[in-house]
Design a protein around this motif. Structure first.
Motif, PDB file in Angstrom:
ATOM      1  N   GLY A 348       0.840  -1.179   0.000  1.00  0.00           N
ATOM      2  CA  GLY A 348       0.000   0.000   0.000  1.00  0.00           C
ATOM      3  C   GLY A 348       0.883   1.239   0.000  1.00  0.00           C
ATOM      4  N   ILE A 350       1.257   3.886   2.804  1.00  0.00           N
ATOM      5  CA  ILE A 350       0.642   4.022   4.114  1.00  0.00           C
ATOM      6  C   ILE A 350       0.804   5.414   4.714  1.00  0.00           C
ATOM      7  CG2 ILE A 350       0.728   3.145   6.474  1.00  0.00           C
ATOM      8  CD1 ILE A 350       1.539   0.442   4.999  1.00  0.00           C
ATOM      9  N   PHE A 352       0.099   7.842   8.103  1.00  0.00           N
ATOM     10  CA  PHE A 352      -0.050   7.613   9.532  1.00  0.00           C
ATOM     11  C   PHE A 352      -0.954   8.631  10.196  1.00  0.00           C
ATOM     12  CE2 PHE A 352       3.839   5.449   8.384  1.00  0.00           C
ATOM     13  CZ  PHE A 352       3.553   4.189   8.865  1.00  0.00           C
ATOM     14  N   THR A 367      -5.298  -8.827  18.642  1.00  0.00           N
ATOM     15  CA  THR A 367      -4.666 -10.135  18.462  1.00  0.00           C
ATOM     16  C   THR A 367      -4.279 -10.726  19.808  1.00  0.00           C
ATOM     17  OG1 THR A 367      -3.839  -9.457  16.317  1.00  0.00           O
ATOM     18  CG2 THR A 367      -2.776 -11.342  17.328  1.00  0.00           C
ATOM     19  N   LEU A 371      -6.138 -13.950  21.224  1.00  0.00           N
ATOM     20  CA  LEU A 371      -5.370 -15.172  21.464  1.00  0.00           C
ATOM     21  C   LEU A 371      -5.427 -15.593  22.924  1.00  0.00           C
ATOM     22  CD1 LEU A 371      -2.415 -14.444  19.073  1.00  0.00           C
ATOM     23  CD2 LEU A 371      -3.824 -16.478  18.997  1.00  0.00           C
TER      24      LEU A 371
ATOM     25  N   THR B  31       0.600 -17.984  20.986  1.00  0.00           N
ATOM     26  CA  THR B  31       0.263 -16.566  21.105  1.00  0.00           C
ATOM     27  C   THR B  31       1.430 -15.686  20.700  1.00  0.00           C
ATOM     28  OG1 THR B  31      -1.196 -17.121  22.911  1.00  0.00           O
ATOM     29  CG2 THR B  31      -0.575 -14.824  22.711  1.00  0.00           C
ATOM     30  N   PHE B  34       1.983 -15.791  16.873  1.00  0.00           N
ATOM     31  CA  PHE B  34       1.072 -15.004  16.033  1.00  0.00           C
ATOM     32  C   PHE B  34       1.171 -13.521  16.336  1.00  0.00           C
ATOM     33  CE2 PHE B  34      -0.957 -19.096  15.195  1.00  0.00           C
ATOM     34  CZ  PHE B  34      -1.132 -18.983  13.824  1.00  0.00           C
ATOM     35  N   THR B  35       1.338 -13.171  17.604  1.00  0.00           N
ATOM     36  CA  THR B  35       1.434 -11.754  17.927  1.00  0.00           C
ATOM     37  C   THR B  35       2.670 -11.161  17.263  1.00  0.00           C
ATOM     38  OG1 THR B  35       0.469 -12.294  20.054  1.00  0.00           O
ATOM     39  CG2 THR B  35       1.364 -10.091  19.807  1.00  0.00           C
ATOM     40  N   LEU B  37       4.277 -12.349  14.734  1.00  0.00           N
ATOM     41  CA  LEU B  37       4.083 -12.388  13.287  1.00  0.00           C
ATOM     42  C   LEU B  37       3.294 -11.171  12.814  1.00  0.00           C
ATOM     43  CD1 LEU B  37       4.317 -14.224  10.682  1.00  0.00           C
ATOM     44  CD2 LEU B  37       1.964 -14.879  11.193  1.00  0.00           C
ATOM     45  N   VAL B  38       2.136 -10.965  13.451  1.00  0.00           N
ATOM     46  CA  VAL B  38       1.284  -9.866  13.016  1.00  0.00           C
ATOM     47  C   VAL B  38       1.982  -8.531  13.258  1.00  0.00           C
ATOM     48  CG1 VAL B  38      -0.873  -8.664  13.483  1.00  0.00           C
ATOM     49  CG2 VAL B  38      -0.853 -11.143  13.298  1.00  0.00           C
ATOM     50  N   LEU B  41       4.793  -8.029  10.731  1.00  0.00           N
ATOM     51  CA  LEU B  41       4.288  -7.702   9.397  1.00  0.00           C
ATOM     52  C   LEU B  41       3.831  -6.253   9.352  1.00  0.00           C
ATOM     53  CD1 LEU B  41       2.315 -10.901   8.367  1.00  0.00           C
ATOM     54  CD2 LEU B  41       4.444 -10.015   7.410  1.00  0.00           C
ATOM     55  N   ILE B  42       3.075  -5.854  10.378  1.00  0.00           N
ATOM     56  CA  ILE B  42       2.582  -4.480  10.397  1.00  0.00           C
ATOM     57  C   ILE B  42       3.755  -3.509  10.362  1.00  0.00           C
ATOM     58  CG2 ILE B  42       1.443  -2.765  11.829  1.00  0.00           C
ATOM     59  CD1 ILE B  42      -0.537  -4.794  12.660  1.00  0.00           C
ATOM     60  N   PHE B  45       5.545  -3.574   6.957  1.00  0.00           N
ATOM     61  CA  PHE B  45       4.746  -2.905   5.926  1.00  0.00           C
ATOM     62  C   PHE B  45       4.716  -1.404   6.168  1.00  0.00           C
ATOM     63  CE2 PHE B  45       1.981  -6.930   5.272  1.00  0.00           C
ATOM     64  CZ  PHE B  45       3.040  -7.523   4.600  1.00  0.00           C
ATOM     65  N   ALA B  46       4.569  -1.042   7.450  1.00  0.00           N
ATOM     66  CA  ALA B  46       4.441   0.375   7.762  1.00  0.00           C
ATOM     67  C   ALA B  46       5.708   1.127   7.359  1.00  0.00           C
ATOM     68  CB  ALA B  46       4.170   0.557   9.248  1.00  0.00           C
ATOM     69  N   TYR B  49       6.271   0.436   3.150  1.00  0.00           N
ATOM     70  CA  TYR B  49       5.297   1.005   2.221  1.00  0.00           C
ATOM     71  C   TYR B  49       4.760   2.335   2.718  1.00  0.00           C
ATOM     72  CZ  TYR B  49       5.512  -3.747   0.503  1.00  0.00           C
ATOM     73  OH  TYR B  49       5.947  -4.946   0.024  1.00  0.00           O
ATOM     74  N   ARG B  50       5.516   3.033   3.541  1.00  0.00           N
ATOM     75  CA  ARG B  50       5.012   4.329   3.985  1.00  0.00           C
ATOM     76  C   ARG B  50       4.941   5.245   2.789  1.00  0.00           C
ATOM     77  NH1 ARG B  50      10.322   4.046   5.531  1.00  0.00           N
ATOM     78  NH2 ARG B  50      11.629   5.844   4.973  1.00  0.00           N
ATOM     79  N   LEU B  66      -4.366 -18.022  -0.310  1.00  0.00           N
ATOM     80  CA  LEU B  66      -3.949 -17.454   0.970  1.00  0.00           C
ATOM     81  C   LEU B  66      -5.069 -17.542   1.995  1.00  0.00           C
ATOM     82  CD1 LEU B  66      -1.796 -14.239   0.547  1.00  0.00           C
ATOM     83  CD2 LEU B  66      -1.312 -16.299   1.843  1.00  0.00           C
ATOM     84  N   TRP B  70      -4.695 -19.356   5.540  1.00  0.00           N
ATOM     85  CA  TRP B  70      -4.798 -18.813   6.898  1.00  0.00           C
ATOM     86  C   TRP B  70      -6.144 -19.083   7.563  1.00  0.00           C
ATOM     87  CZ3 TRP B  70      -3.010 -13.859   4.272  1.00  0.00           C
ATOM     88  CH2 TRP B  70      -4.074 -13.119   3.741  1.00  0.00           C
TER      89      TRP B  70
END
Ligand code: HEA
Ligand code: HEA
Ligand code: CUA
Ligand SMILES: [Cu+2]
Lengths: 547, 396, 240, 98
Positions: A348, A350, A352, A367, A371, B31, B34-35, B37-38, B41-42, B45-46, B49-50, B66, B70
């Motif tokens: 994207g 992004i 802010f 999350t 979880l 936990t 996944f935490t 991981l997420v 990724l955030i 990406f942040a 792709y800013r 996908l 998931w």
């Protein structure tokens, strides 16, 4: 119709808006305009939130030390009861649906109003009447049942004003039913030409799912609370073990509502996040239909797991198994959403802005909250952590870190639409940051406390738990700053904020195509929809002006 | 900071604790995975792709593979957690056969515990290490919850019905006991201590605790004083069934259901006799609702449980019996119960009314002969009964 | 789904005075009102559903008490009331029909008949409640249940007798909630009769009558279930 | 999708339904005096359901209404059955032991 208006150099406030359609008290209190009703709700739930927050602050202060120093135990019990009831029934359940939903949902589907404007207004009055009942119970001495009203404690053993509090909640429940009813019918019958189901913004999908839950679950709460009131009033034996009743039946009926209710309290948040992330990634949402269907799936499956609150309450081993299995299944649609939001950011562009910051915080906190729900849904673990601070931490992560944060995201996102003025970006970003940090300091230690075995609803506790409690209280004061700041700068922006223009973020969605603030009937002419939702491709072709 | 002032993990002091902790760490791992991981990724990406770096977004609709990926991976993980948790739950729910019984009664805002030998404690519970203990719990008023974090054992304590939990302590020590279900004003004061002791210490403690006759002997008193023996004579032609050896077996009811005789069933039989009628008997037993308190009920149950031919259940008993006082009030009450008003129908002398083949073999395959035994009198070898039975209560 | 799309323009230009602002056509408005009413009725289903759920649980737990309890209430009055409600459903349906064909007098007539039957129902219910009161069968302080309705039968054991209080609690809660709905219905009927007599429901605009009809029939249906559950199906001790 | 209630049902049909409903009422009351064991509740509830369906289809015009209406009702009944089934499942299986 498909292009947003060009942004002129100097913006002006539109002349005819819903805000200046009338000024008198009557024009507000007898309005049938969904936007004004949304504002009425906004003001009322903000009050309730402050009240609930005040209770929270007092709770945290008391828990600074193991000893009972600020309050007597019955006062403390009243505090968390009033905190829970207010926050759940008078703040979080109506928060997004009745304010943001009420405001933008009709605009999103291109309608001039909700299907039943009078019912909408009535629902606010019903809500306030309910609040009067419940708050009258608070004022005349408080209630100390816990927000869960477990019998036979609530029916036979307390001498506080349980009936008034319960009836107030029941009445407010009808407000919630009517809001849901209105949304369902509106979504079915009032969509603008060309607005097919799969062109609906995801916010509408999630509001639809929420409405289903509100309409189907809330009546059961109503009858349950009526039975509690009857039992108190007339000593009948429906839940009273001394007369042959089964107190666990109350729990079944209560959680039949209250578990779906936790999805009433999160689905609208999902909706907001699904709007905010694409907008500030300048990108269509990843997996539109997966996100849409997972909302409905959560709404429906949410009805199948209620007894996971009762694993230790003496239900049968086998039904505990079934409910545990179903609880794990309900986690999957939430997982799908989290992954799709994350994927939306991929490649994207992004930005802010504050709503995006809140949305990112939401994903992370939800999350964790979700979880940790898995620990609780897991039979073997829940038998240890149920009713400890682990649960308290879990639900604050989903309700505060999730929904409250999503509500703030949405509030900032649609603030320019609602008021015609921008909130000031720097303090808003700062307060998002403070909230995030404060939140984690407040509630993360509670997971640890919970696994160590600190029971919830405890006024005093063994001294070895103190360090973590102090940490939690310290965090709460940071959190309080983060949450109080918006009150100031948002109010400030009403007068001094930059004029926003129709579509300050160049977002897609019909609500952005009309003026900010919108005119009385939302659109000067009925919009006709020709594209899918989140068509940021065509949006981005226009000039980039975003901050 | 010293860990003892700032502990982050609960003491692990029962056989179940490590199993619960193992599963806990497994989910904890999931936990974290996944935490992280997420979050990762955030963040990636942040940053990547800013808007300054990546001004032109790439429009992507989605990806079915996908989505399936998931959906299925979390589902699989969730099922593993579920299955593991379920297995653990069954272990938590099913005490080993060798467990000893301790009774707990919760009331606003205290705990009363009773050991089979008759020792009573308030807000304190002494248990031996290395021996599974099954708690039979009931509340006198509202719902409470028996929670010992160090044992990872917890169960709601409900009025009107027994619930059970069990643990086997592994380490001597003193542990928190919490009431973990909100029960009114002094909920947070309804706390106590569980002291786990070595078996020898425990024996010593039992002896020193000044018991006043075992629960079963008290129960025998209650049994007599409530007039139970008038019907439960143990005789073939008695109006009520023989109560020997009933505990733990499957009993056939008049509608042919098989019911497991446990504490709850016995309790129900006494308070709510019409609910389940034993095969071959009639619904003539009066209810004792409102005439027995929870302690007496527990004593009665212990007594009925002790009515076995081999007396195994009484082994635990210590030798501190004295002559328990005969409660005259109770006898009076017992007589009241038998007075007309509750039961005006002529009672048949023999209870086995339908003399069919099946009626002769009412219970299941168990070879528990319904002998001519007056419970607690002639044939109760293992029960060191020194109790004086009130003569008047004998069935004529 | 968007059948009204074509008529949007028409709707915007010469608006019927009965057409609310947010709608484009009268048809859309009517459809919407119907859907709204039906959605409301399912909330009512869930509302009573809580009671039905409690009933189901307790009937299984305390069947003998339910037998004793339901033998103590009068099948005669129950049947009569069922018939009365069914008749009122007919008159209500006829009222809607009269509205549809524009027969104002008939409309008023049938609505009044419905009102009358509704009041009869409530009166009979009141009589039944009064009987229960004099028999001390109202749960609460004065409750006691001793002898069964039918003479010559064995008396009810004491534990069962005390559990009948659960049956009666449910009886009063269920019929009471139903009666409350009837009372609300009667109130609305009064308003409708008044409006109908002033000619407020022309043939193309009687949605209110129709929707009220739905409500009234719904309340009838609830009773159609309450009647067997409370009066009929627990009379024989044999079944469990 | 046409508006509900456009279809005008003839009064004759109403009267017919009414008569059937009254007959069923008589029948169900009569059946209550017989002892059919397990079938007593089954008969009574079957009759109640039939009556309810008749009222819904004809008096409430669902037979002539858009499918949506039936869907809404179905939805309500579905969630009601969840409440009933899962709650009673707990009570039924409490006594089980393996
Ligand atoms: C907004 C409110 C909200 C939400 C959304 C949830 C969501 C969930 N909750 Fe929570 N819950 C509450 C509010 C909420 N809860 C409240 C208020 C209480 C306490 C009430 C009281 O007693 O006072 C409570 C209590 C509670 C209990 C009872 C605890 C006890 O008292 O013993 C349980 C038990 O199963 C539970 C489970 C879950 C689960 C499985 C989810 C799931 O929906 C979560 C799903 C989300 C995820 C799983 C995260 C995202 C997924 C991924 C990142 C992918 C990885 C996923 C897998 C590997 C599966 N919750
Ligand atoms: C929407 C739901 C919601 C929200 C937003 C919150 C917000 C907070 N909650 Fe709440 N909480 C519940 C729902 C919620 N809670 C529920 C359901 C329970 C269970 C109740 C029960 O057991 O029955 C509970 C219980 C609960 C407990 C456990 C009590 C116990 O079991 O003994 C604690 C303890 O730390 C706590 C803390 C907090 C804190 C620190 C916040 C913070 O996030 C609050 C931050 C807000 C502010 C700090 C507001 C600032 C306002 C002021 C400072 C006052 C100014 C006043 C005026 C100007 C008039 N909550
Ligand atoms: Cu007892 Cu809490
Ligand atoms: Cu839940």
């Amino acid at each position: 119709m498909s292009t947003a208006t060009q942004v002129p150099a100097a913006l002006e406030m539109p002349r005819d808006t819903y805000l200046n359609a009338g000024y008198g008290v009557k024009s507000w209190f007898l309005t049938k305009d969904h936007k004004r009703i949304a504002i009425l709700y906004l003001v009322s739930i903000t009050m309730f939130f402050l009240f609930g927050g005040l209770m929270a602050v007092l709770i945290r202060l008391e828990l600074l030390t193991p000893a009972p120093d600020l309050f007597q135990s019955d006062t403390y019990n009243k505090l968390f009861t009033m905190h829970g009831i207010t926050m759940v029934f008078f703040f979080l359940v109506p928060s997004i649906p009745a304010t943001l939903g009420n405001f933008v949902l009709p605009m999103m589907i291109g309608a001039r109003d909700l299907a039943f404007p009078k019912v909408n207004l009535a629902s606010w009055y019903i809500f306030m009447i309910g609040a009067c009942f419940t708050f009258s119970a608070y004022i005349s001495g408080g209630v100390d049942t816990g927000w869960t009203f477990y019998t036979p404690l609530s029916t036979s053993y307390l001498n506080t004003h349980v009936v008034a509090a319960a009836l107030g909640i029941m009445i407010a429940g009808f407000a919630s039913i009517f809001t849901g009813l209105n949304f369902i019918v509106t979504t079915h019958r009032m969509r603008a030409p060309g607005m097919t189901w799969f062109r609906l913004p995801l916010f509408v999908w999630s509001m639809y799912a929420v409405s289903l839950v509100q309409v189907l679950a809330t009546p059961v709460l109503a009858i349950t609370l009526i039975l509690v009131a009857l039992e108190r009033g007339f000593h009948i034996g429906i839940f009273n073990p001394q007369l042959g009743g089964d107190p666990v039946l109350f729990q079944h009926m209560f959680w039949f509502y209250s578990h779906p209710a936790v999805y009433i309290m999160i689905l609208p948040g999902f909706g907001v996040i699904s709007e905010v992330i694409p907008c500030f990634s300048r990108k269509r949402i990843f997996g539109y239909s997966a996100v849409a269907f997972s909302s409905v799936a959560i709404g429906v499956f949410g009805f199948l797991v209620w007894a996971h609150h009762m694993f230790a309450a003496g239900i049968s081993t086998y039904s505990a198994l079934v409910f545990s299995l179903l609880s794990f299944i309900i986690a999957i649609p939430s997982a799908i959403k989290v992954f799709n939001w994350t994927a939306t950011m991929y490649k994207g562009s992004i930005h802010f802005n504050t709503p995006m910051l809140y949305a990112l915080a939401f994903i992370g906190l939800f999350t964790i909250g979700g979880l940790t729900g898995l620990f609780l849904a897991c039979l073997g673990i829940d038998m240890h952590v149920t009713a400890t601070y682990f649960v308290v931490a879990h639900f604050h992560y989903v309700m505060v870190g999730g929904m409250l944060v999503a509500y703030l995201a949405g509030l900032h996102f649609w603030w320019p639409k609602m008021t015609g003025r921008m909130y000031p970006e720097p303090p808003a970003q700062l307060s998002a940051l403070i909230t995030f940090i404060g939140f984690n300091i407040t509630f993360f230690p509670q997971f640890v406390l919970g696994y160590m075995g600190m029971p919830r609803r405890y006024h005093t506790y063994p001294p070895e738990f103190q360090v973590l409690n102090v940490l939690s209280t310290a965090g709460a004061s940071v959190l309080a700053v983060g949450l109080l700041l918006p009150m100031f700068y948002l109010l400030w922006s009403l007068k001094y904020g930059e004029i926003a223009g129709n579509n300050p973020y160049r977002a897609t969605g019909l609500e952005w195509q009309t003026e900010s603030p919108p005119p009385m009937h939302n659109f000067h002419e009925t919009p006709i929809v020709t594209q899918e939702a989140y068509d940021y491709e065509s949006m981005n072709e226009e000039e980039v002006v975003i901050g | 900071m010293l860990p003892q002032y700032f502990p982050l993990f609960p003491e692990s002091a029962s056989t179940l604790s490590p199993r619960v902790d193992a599963l806990f760490f497994f989910i904890f791992g999931v936990t974290i995975f996944f935490t992280v991981l997420v979050a990762l990724l955030i963040c990636v990406f942040a940053v990547k792709y800013r808007k300054d770096k990546h001004p032109v977004p790439v429009q992507i609709h989605g990806s079915i593979p996908l989505e399936i990926f998931w959906t299925l991976v979390p589902l699989g993980i969730a099922m593993v957690i579920f299955a593991w948790g379920a297995v653990l739950f069954f272990q938590e729910k099913h005490p080993p056969k060798s467990s000893m019984d301790i009774y707990g009664v919760g009331k606003q805002w205290m705990w009363k515990f009773q050991h089979p030998g008759g020792q009573r404690e308030i807000n304190n519970l002494h248990v031996p290490v290395g021996r599974p203990v099954r708690m039979t719990l009931i509340s006198q008023d509202v719902i409470h919850d028996f929670f010992v974090p160090a044992f990872r054992a917890q169960m709601d304590v409900i009025p009107g019905r027994y619930t059970y939990t069990w643990f086997e302590a592994t380490k001597p020590g003193v542990y928190h006991l919490f009431c973990n279900q909100y029960c009114g004003t002094k909920h947070s004061g309804m706390v106590g201590e569980v002291t786990a002791m070595s078996p020898d210490d425990y024996e010593a403690w039992l002896r020193g605790a000044g018991a006043f006759g075992s629960l079963a002997t008290h129960g025998q008193n209650v049994f007599a004083s409530m007039g139970c023996p008038t019907c439960h004579t143990g005789a073939d032609n008695a109006r009520g069934p023989n109560l020997y050896n009933i505990y733990g077996r499957m009993e056939r009811m008049s509608d042919n259901r098989l019911v497991h005789v446990d504490e709850s069933y016995i309790r129900e039989s006494i308070l709510n006799p019409s609910a389940k009628i034993v095969y071959g008997f009639q619904n003539i037993m009066p209810t004792f609702q409102g005439q027995l308190n929870e302690d007496e009920m527990i004593e009665l149950i212990e007594y009925i449980k002790s009515l076995t031919y081999n007396g195994q259940l009484l082994q635990l008993q210590t030798n501190t019996q004295q002559e328990p006082p005969v409660n005259l009030d109770k006898i009076q009450k017992g007589v009241d119960v038998m007075q007309p008003g509750t039961n005006t129908t002529p009672m048949p002398r023999t209870s086995a009314v339908p003399v069919t083949q099946e009626a002769q073999e009412p219970s299941t395959a168990e070879p528990a002969p319904r002998q001519v035994v007056v419970p607690g009198k002639q044939k109760a070898p293992a029960k060191p009964s020194t109790t004086a039975r009130p003569k008047g209560e004998q069935h004529p | 789904m968007d059948s009204h799309a074509a008529t949007v323009e028409a709707g915007l230009h010469h608006r019927d005075p009965e057409l609310h602002n947010q709608f484009d056509t009268l048809e859309q408005q009517k459809d919407t009102a119907h859907l709204g009413m039906w959605v409301f009725l399912i909330t009512e289903i869930m509302f009573f559903g809580g009671l039905f759920g409690a009933y189901l649980v307790y009937r299984n737990l305390y069947y003998p008490a339910f037998v004793a309890g339901s033998n103590s209430i009068s099948i005669f009055w129950g049947t009569l009331n069922t018939a009365v409600l069914i008749c009122s459903s007919l008159t209500m349906a006829m009222a809607v029909h009269s509205a549809a064909i524009g027969a104002r007098k008939l409309l008023v007539g049938f609505l009044s008949l419905t009102l009358l039957l509704g009041l009869i129902f409530l009166a009979v219910k009141g009589k039944e409640y009064y009987d229960k009161w004099t028999e001390h069968h109202v749960p609460g302080a004065n409750f006691h249940f001793d002898d069964p309705e039918r003479p010559g039968e064995a008396p009810v054991p004491a534990d069962v007798a005390s559990q009948t209080s659960i049956y009666f609690s449910l009886y009063f809660a269920m019929t009471g909630m139903h009666a409350l709905h009837m009372i609300i219905g009667v109130g609305i009927l009064l308003a409708l009769i008044w409006k109908a007599s002033r000619g407020s429901f022309p043939p193309h605009h009687y949605t209110m009558v129709e929707n009220f009809g739905l409500y009234w029939h719904f309340v009838d249906i609830i009773w159609i279930f309450l009647f067997p559950l409370l009066y009929l199906i627990s009379r024989t001790p044999a079944m469990h | 999708m046409s508006a509900a209630g456009e279809h005008i049902v003839s009064p004759k049909l109403y009267v017919l339904i009414w008569i059937i409903l009254l007959c069923f009422t008589g029948l169900t009351t009569a059946a209550a005096f017989g002892d059919f064991g397990i079938f007593n509740p089954i008969i009574a509830l079957a009759i109640a359901f039939t009556k309810a369906i008749l009222v819904v289809l004809f008096f409430m015009h669902v037979k002539y209404s858009p499918r949506m209406t039936a869907l809404v009702i179905g939805c309500g009944l579905f969630f009601l059955s969840i409440l009933m089934v899962l709650t009673t499942a707990d009570y039924i299986s409490r006594g089980w032991m393996f």
